[in-house]
Write an enzyme that holds these catalytic residues in place. Structure first.
Site, short mmCIF file in Angstrom:
data_model
loop_
_atom_site.label_atom_id
_atom_site.label_comp_id
_atom_site.label_asym_id
_atom_site.label_seq_id
_atom_site.Cartn_x
_atom_site.Cartn_y
_atom_site.Cartn_z
CE LYS A 184 -2.51 2.11 4.43
NZ LYS A 184 -1.72 0.98 4.93
CB SER A 229 -0.95 0.02 1.20
OG SER A 229 -0.23 0.12 2.41
#
Length: 218
Positions: A176, A138
């Protein structure tokens, strides 16, 4: 033995640097030196009082402000000891690499630690650090799968910085980029093939720390 007791070598290094700073900054207040270097007065005070040891970045700022060589302040940097292009390593510290995070335990609890990674003290500003291993794609291409990512432990970071975030329902740590809008926090992947994660009461999370750098094993 008292905790964090200095070794005789470290105590001598702090004394030498303190004596040099007092000599070369004579006639200048610590506030004036702070303004010239950008180093906070509280930090400078620690150097002068031998409570802390400046890293190479601070030595460079001090030497420029005082118009002397770096080795004039820190004798470890003397040319006779090492080439100009070599930064001395004054010590190593063991940084824990976290695996699965046990429910309810402090983040650095022993049961969360897979192993320890040696890190040069020179390159670490003050703070508590740990490593996480990136899982999945990701955050590609910024952070590839399997990379060891160094995290500085802190409860919040600026928008657009990359954080280690604990999803509190699953006790799973993720990496993230942080974005906020209208009081809502989003966990943003760098890989456009992945969707943002909304943090709310139904999907709670907390920031564990800020990503500093990563290590990739070939």
């Amino acid at each position: 033995m008292p905790r964090n007791k200095l070794s005789p070598l470290e105590a001598k290094i702090r004394k030498d640097i303190s004596d040099k700073l007092k000599f070369y900054s004579r006639g200048m207040t610590q506030k004036e030196l702070s303004e010239k270097t950008g180093i906070p007065v509280s930090t400078l005070s620690g150097y002068f009082a031998r409570r802390s040891t400046p890293n190479i970045g601070a030595i460079e700022k001090l030497s420029e402000a005082l118009n002397v060589n770096k080795s004039d302040i820190d004798p470890r940097l003397a040319k006779s000891v090492m080439p100009n292009n070599v930064i001395p390593i004054t010590g190593m510290v063991k940084i824990p690499l976290l695996g699965e995070i046990a429910c309810g335990d402090p983040i650095l609890a022993e049961e969360n630690i897979e192993e320890y990674i040696d890190e040069p003290v020179n390159y670490l500003p003050s703070g508590t650090y740990f490593y996480l291993r990136a899982k999945g794609n990701s955050m590609k291409p910024t952070i590839p799968n399997g990379a060891k990512v160094l995290i500085r432990q802190q409860p919040d970071i600026e928008d657009n910085e990359i954080a280690a975030v604990l999803m509190t329902d699953s006790n799973e740590a993720t990496l993230k980029r942080i974005k906020r809008a209208d009081g809502t926090m989003f966990l943003m992947p760098d890989n456009p093939e992945y969707s943002p994660i909304l943090v709310n009461k139904d999907n709670p999370a907390r920031i564990l720390g800020k990503v500093i750098r990563m290590v990739i094993d070939f």
